[in-house]
Structure formats: structure tokens, C-alpha cells
Design a protein around this motif. Structure first.
Motif, mmCIF file in Angstrom:
data_model
loop_
_atom_site.group_PDB
_atom_site.id
_atom_site.type_symbol
_atom_site.label_atom_id
_atom_site.label_comp_id
_atom_site.label_asym_id
_atom_site.label_seq_id
_atom_site.Cartn_x
_atom_site.Cartn_y
_atom_site.Cartn_z
ATOM 1 N N THR A 60 3.205 8.500 -5.627
ATOM 2 C CA THR A 60 3.684 7.130 -5.470
ATOM 3 C C THR A 60 3.921 6.492 -6.842
ATOM 4 N N THR B 249 0.851 -1.188 0.000
ATOM 5 C CA THR B 249 0.000 0.000 0.000
ATOM 6 C C THR B 249 0.885 1.236 0.000
ATOM 7 N N GLU B 250 0.268 2.358 -0.314
ATOM 8 C CA GLU B 250 1.043 3.598 -0.380
ATOM 9 C C GLU B 250 1.717 3.931 0.937
ATOM 10 N N SER B 251 1.041 3.595 2.031
ATOM 11 C CA SER B 251 1.600 3.928 3.339
ATOM 12 C C SER B 251 2.949 3.245 3.560
ATOM 13 N N THR C 150 -7.002 5.434 -2.176
ATOM 14 C CA THR C 150 -7.412 5.762 -0.814
ATOM 15 C C THR C 150 -6.340 6.544 -0.061
ATOM 16 N N GLY C 151 -5.112 6.467 -0.501
ATOM 17 C CA GLY C 151 -4.034 7.221 0.153
ATOM 18 C C GLY C 151 -4.100 8.665 -0.309
ATOM 19 N N TYR C 152 -3.215 9.496 0.219
ATOM 20 C CA TYR C 152 -3.298 10.899 -0.171
ATOM 21 C C TYR C 152 -2.253 11.314 -1.179
ATOM 22 N N SER D 165 -1.337 9.216 -4.128
ATOM 23 C CA SER D 165 -1.301 8.154 -5.125
ATOM 24 C C SER D 165 -0.449 8.491 -6.347
#
Ligand code: C2E
Ligand code: MG
Ligand code: MG
Ligand code: MG
Length: 275
Positions: A187, A148-150, A180-182, A184
Motif C-alpha cells: 500500500t 485504511t488499507e482495505s 493491521t492489514g496484510y 501495508s
């Protein structure tokens, strides 16, 4: 009178918190022993092409059957495992078991294994992945890792370096829960992902919301121009699948195509099932 009520409420509250904290600690301790107790299990959910529903792979989803509590949701125990560090042991177990199982399948299907940010921050991950591939004999091209992006936000330079090393082995990398990440887009700019997994929240609204459809269309266009395939998560209805098809989406995953389920693990089991 009111004061006494408040005091009592606070008391209850503290007792509750104590109990909650204790329950959580106990769960954490149980999780540490879950592997040895044989309580962890892998389930597999099929991923298919949208147009012809051909199998493109299986996502590996971890299940924990607690000896007393029954099934505990990964949404609950994965964060706990991350907090306590147990995720390193569990994550390694998942990767090894999944590769071992997949190597014994009669069809050379691809598997997609979820990685925790904690695993990515751990410097030995590329070496571990390499070691497990060698050990299990699974060709690198049959393994995909979902992040995931996190995962990348925390220590960007280091995690991107690890991802590059892993990708150099021939393992593909997917970005999970996309949208859903801020950050994207940032990334995507930082790393050459092989697949975008569009978060299932878009799918749940797609039939009612023109906005959700517009976003899906935009992500598909982005994928096309960056040469990254897009898989839609959470497809629950035929209508959603038809819609994806008309928008030109490559791949999908969801209850409509198949639920996560334990899979037969050996050719012998396959032969026995066929007989
Ligand atoms: P995820 O990686 O986004 O996995 C997809 C989740 O969506 C799975 O939940 C799956 O059962 C669920 N799902 C699939 N199709 C549908 C659908 O059509 N509708 C709906 N409503 N849900 C659908 P699950 O198995 O509960 O896993 C939750 C999350 O826990 C995963 O989200 C992943 O982030 C994490 N997780 C699971 N296994 C592992 C693991 O081995 N390692 C790590 N680090 N995380 C894991
Ligand atoms: Mg995933
Ligand atoms: Mg996902
Ligand atoms: Mg998710």
C-alpha cells in the motif's frame, strides 16, 4: 429426550437469529433517519507533536445517540451503514459538518476525517470533496482524509486515481490503523501518503514487548526514509509517550493527550466561554 432438547435449542436459536436480524434491520432503518432526527454528532480528538505536545490537528469521530438505545458505537453502526449504503449520505454529512465547523474555529487547526472504503469506491468523491471545500470555505490544507488499507485493496486502480485527484486539491491523506492489514508495504509503495497512523495495538504492548518496540522503530525508520510523518495512535500513558519520544516519533493521539469530545463550534461560543 435429547432429540427434543436439540429441537428446542434449534427453535430458540432460530428465534434468536430472527430477533437479531430484525433488530439489525431496525437499527439500519433508524440510522437512515438519524441525520434528520439530529442524532448524529461530531467529536474531536486532539493530535499533538510528541516532543512539545503542540496541537497538529483533530480527528473527527462520529457519534450516534439513538433516541431509545442511547449511544451506539461506531464499531457497530459504521459497518451497518456500509452494508446498507447509508454510509454515502452519512459520510457526506460528516465531511460537510466537520469542514463547516472547522472553518468557524478561531484557530486554523487541521481536521482529519475518516473515509469509508465505500465512499472511496464511489466515483464522485474528488468532486464532492472539492465542492464541500468551496462551499464551507475551509482551505484544502486544513483537511486530512484517513483511509485504511482495505479501502485500496478493493478496487486499487480506481481508488488510487480518486486519491490522487483529492490530493491534487491540496488535501492530505493518512493511512489509518497501519500495521493491521496484510499488505501495508504494498500500500505504501502504491501511493504517496502524507502520514502513517500506527495502529493502537502496538502502543498497548509497547511497554512490555520488545517486539512491539522493534516494529515501532522499524515503522519510524520507514517513515523517515519515505518522508512520511508517523503518528502513534492509542497513547494512554506518560510512559508510552516518553518511549515514543526516545524513539523519535513525530506525533501522537490517545486518551493520555485528550479524549474525543464535542468542540465549541463558533467564535461566539468561544467568546461566551471566555467571558
Ligand atoms: P479510528 O479511525 O482508528 O479511530 C480511533 C478510535 O480509537 C476511536 O474510536 C477513538 O475514540 C479510539 N481511541 C482514541 N484514543 C484511544 C486510546 O488512547 N485508547 C483506546 N483504547 N482507544 C482510543 P471510535 O470513536 O469508537 O471509532 C472507532 C472507529 O470507527 C474509528 O477508528 C473509525 O474507523 C470509525 N469511525 C469513526 N467515525 C467515523 C466516520 O465519521 N466515518 C467513518 N467512515 N468511520 C468512522
Ligand atoms: Mg481514524
Ligand atoms: Mg485509527
Ligand atoms: Mg482503529
Amino acid at each position: 429426550r435429547a432429540k427434543a432438547d436439540v429441537a428446542r435449542a434449534v427453535c430458540f436459536y432460530e428465534a434468536d437469529m430472527d430477533e437479531l436480524a430484525r433488530a439489525r434491520r431496525d437499527l439500519g432503518l433508524d440510522l437512515r433517519r438519524a441525520i434528520d432526527r439530529g442524532e448524529l454528532q461530531l467529536h474531536y480528538q486532539v493530535q499533538t507533536t510528541v516532543s512539545s505536545r503542540e496541537v497538529v490537528g483533530y480527528e473527527v469521530l462520529l457519534r450516534w445517540k439513538h433516541h431509545r438505545l442511547g449511544y451506539v458505537s461506531p464499531a457497530e453502526f459504521i459497518p451497518l451503514a456500509e452494508e446498507t449504503g447509508t454510509i454515502l449520505t452519512i459520510g457526506e454529512w460528516v465531511l460537510r459538518e466537520a469542514c463547516k465547523e472547522a472553518a468557524s474555529w478561531p484557530q486554523p487547526d487541521k481536521i482529519a476525517v475518516n473515509l469509508s472504503p465505500v465512499q472511496l469506491a464511489h466515483c464522485d468523491l474528488p468532486r464532492l470533496v472539492h465542492q464541500i471545500l468551496v462551499e464551507t470555505g475551509l482551505p484544502a490544507s486544513r483537511l486530512e482524509l484517513e483511509i485504511t488499507e482495505s479501502s485500496i485493496i478493493q478496487d486499487k486502480v480506481r481508488s488510487l486515481h480518486a486519491l490522487r485527484q483529492i490530493r491534487a486539491l491540496g488535501v492530505t491523506i493518512a493511512i489509518d490503523d497501519f500495521g493491521t492489514g496484510y499488505s501495508s508495504l504494498d500500500t505504501l509503495r502504491s501511493f504517496p501518503f502524507d502520514r502513517i497512523k500506527l495502529d493502537r495495538s502496538f502502543m498497548s504492548e509497547v511497554e512490555q514487548s520488545a517486539q512491539a518496540r522493534a516494529i515501532i522503530r522499524a515503522v519510524l525508520a520507514l517513515g523517515k526514509s519515505l518522508d512520511i510523518s508517523v503518528l502513534a495512535e492509542g497513547v494512554e500513558t506518560e510512559g508510552q509517550l516518553k518511549l515514543l519520544q526516545s524513539e523519535g516519533c513525530d506525533e501522537a493521539q490517545g486518551y493520555h493527550l485528550g479524549r474525543p469530545e464535542p468542540r465549541r463550534s463558533s467564535p461566539q461560543a468561544d467568546a461566551a466561554a471566555a467571558a
